[in-house]
Design an enzyme around this catalytic site. Structure first.
Site, mmCIF file in Angstrom:
data_model
loop_
_atom_site.group_PDB
_atom_site.id
_atom_site.type_symbol
_atom_site.label_atom_id
_atom_site.label_comp_id
_atom_site.label_asym_id
_atom_site.label_seq_id
_atom_site.Cartn_x
_atom_site.Cartn_y
_atom_site.Cartn_z
ATOM 1 N N SER A 34 -1.273 3.319 -1.867
ATOM 2 C CA SER A 34 -1.741 2.498 -0.750
ATOM 3 C C SER A 34 -3.142 2.840 -0.281
ATOM 4 O O SER A 34 -3.785 2.031 0.382
ATOM 5 C CB SER A 34 -0.764 2.590 0.435
ATOM 6 O OG SER A 34 -0.610 3.928 0.858
ATOM 7 N N ASP A 324 -2.969 4.301 10.943
ATOM 8 C CA ASP A 324 -1.531 4.272 11.197
ATOM 9 C C ASP A 324 -0.960 5.650 10.886
ATOM 10 O O ASP A 324 -1.711 6.624 10.837
ATOM 11 C CB ASP A 324 -0.837 3.143 10.411
ATOM 12 C CG ASP A 324 -0.969 3.285 8.891
ATOM 13 O OD1 ASP A 324 -1.374 4.369 8.421
ATOM 14 O OD2 ASP A 324 -0.664 2.319 8.173
ATOM 15 N N HIS A 327 -2.486 6.342 7.034
ATOM 16 C CA HIS A 327 -3.759 5.952 6.436
ATOM 17 C C HIS A 327 -4.946 6.110 7.376
ATOM 18 O O HIS A 327 -4.804 5.985 8.592
ATOM 19 C CB HIS A 327 -3.680 4.488 5.980
ATOM 20 C CG HIS A 327 -2.514 4.197 5.107
ATOM 21 N ND1 HIS A 327 -1.334 3.665 5.591
ATOM 22 C CD2 HIS A 327 -2.324 4.397 3.789
ATOM 23 C CE1 HIS A 327 -0.470 3.528 4.585
ATOM 24 N NE2 HIS A 327 -1.044 3.975 3.486
#
EC number: 3.1.1.-
Length: 370
Positions: A34, A324, A327
């Site tokens: 991600s 978040d 990340h």
């Protein structure tokens, strides 16, 4: 899903080549999770690892979610912009075709993906590294059909390759009791298992033409907001971070050994643990006010796991290290990208000069409820 530091992406690549009438640029093929995903998971309808809701992408382009797990750019976006490389397009992007591949390269990164096939299983859909390599093989087939095998071999051997995975194999596998790997292995044997698998994967990539390749290491995983929220005292979890150090040492040795065994291989390992640890430990030194909690969270409920329209945003996203629970923010990505460019002496592809600017986006205002 991937967090701040299992880290970042790009290689030095120079020049252009004309292939069968195509002005084929030197491009990149990115394999990751991600941290590097630019839209693959948003096209996986059953995936639970998603960045397809506001406020993801709030400071990128039109401010709508675009598949990146942050408020703005990824580290690879920023480095590529600064050294003159095209941004590789997500493999599952509807625009993907042979001409896009030749012009931009491909990004196979998938949120929740890991080196191991079993990693991130509870996300339902995600591309593991083995799957990403399988997709790359398909990419090769269509390019061979387009320009012929001889020129396709030249195109792929001159491209740059980035492999940036590993944190999910710990955070969303080994460190979670629901996965059998958590009780089948101890710390050292699990890292050995990862190295054996990664070496096999790099050998396959080499057989497919990957000659210039960079693997990035992990940062202090125990200090991401999620790990802090799961601890009893809100502090970093030392076990997770120590596993990152163990992984980095093993990967460094494995890459050095492998480079001597494979013909024409040029492998680099991007070590960033100390840098990221310093950003987290001394945020004010780098212009941040907060390095232990996410900018986007669900009021005071922790861990929030993801950012959703009902979330609340911090007042100044440029002052937060983390977007978040996993990340980094655009601002943190920019800081890391700038330091990595200097550390690895990246030069612009077109003319060999120092990097060009990659302007920071103007931060959109936070919603009225913040």
């Amino acid at each position: 899903m991937k967090y701040f530091c299992a880290i970042f992406v790009l290689l030095i690549v120079l020049g252009f080549n004309a292939i069968n009438g195509y002005n084929c640029k030197i491009v990149q093929f990115i394999f990751g999770d991600s941290l590097s995903d630019v839209g693959n998971n948003r096209n996986l309808p059953r995936s639970l690892a998603q960045a397809n809701l506001p406020f993801y992408g709030i400071d990128f382009g039109n401010g709508l979610p675009n598949g990146r797990f942050t408020n703005g750019r990824t580290v690879s976006d920023i480095i590529g912009d600064k050294i003159g490389l095209p941004r590789p397009v997500a493999f599952l992007d509807p625009s993907m075709n042979e001409d896009v591949i030749l012009e931009n390269g491909v990004n196979y990164a998938s949120g929740g993906g890991g080196i191991l096939n079993e990693t991130g299983g509870y996300f339902i859909q995600r591309f593991s590294l083995w799957k990403q390599i399988e997709l790359f093989q398909g990419t090769q087939d269509v390019i061979v059909a387009k320009i012929g095998k001889k020129e396709a071999d030249k195109f792929f051997q001159q491209a740059g390759y980035v492999v940036a995975l590993g944190s999910n194999d710990f955070i969303n596998n080994y460190l979670m009791p629901v996965y059998s790997d958590s009780w089948k292995y101890n710390d050292q044997t699990f890292v050995d298992y990862l190295m054996e698998t990664l070496e096999s994967q790099l050998r396959v990539l080499h057989s497919l033409g990957a000659r210039k390749l960079m693997v990035f290491g992990l940062g202090p995983m125990g200090c991401i907001p999620l790990q802090r929220a799961l601890s009893l005292d809100g502090k970093c979890q030392n076990k997770a971070s120590s596993l990152a150090v163990r992984f980095n040492k093993a990967a460094t040795k494995m890459l050095l050994d492998l480079e001597t065994k494979l013909p024409n291989a040029s492998y680099k390992f991007g070590e960033a643990y100390d840098l990221v640890n310093d950003v987290i430990t001394n945020p004010q030194k780098y212009g941040f006010d907060n390095s232990d909690s996410p900018c986007c969270s669900f009021y005071k409920i922790r861990p929030a796991l993801t950012c959703i329209p009902a979330s609340t945003l911090c007042k100044d996203r440029s002052k937060y290290v983390f977007w978040d629970e996993y990340h980094p923010t655009d601002k943190a990505n920019e800081l890391v990208a700038n330091i990595l460019i200097k550390r690895f002496d990246f030069m612009r592809v077109k003319d060999g000069t120092s990097e060009a600017p990659s302007p920071s986006p103007d931060l959109a205002p936070s919603p009225d409820n913040n």
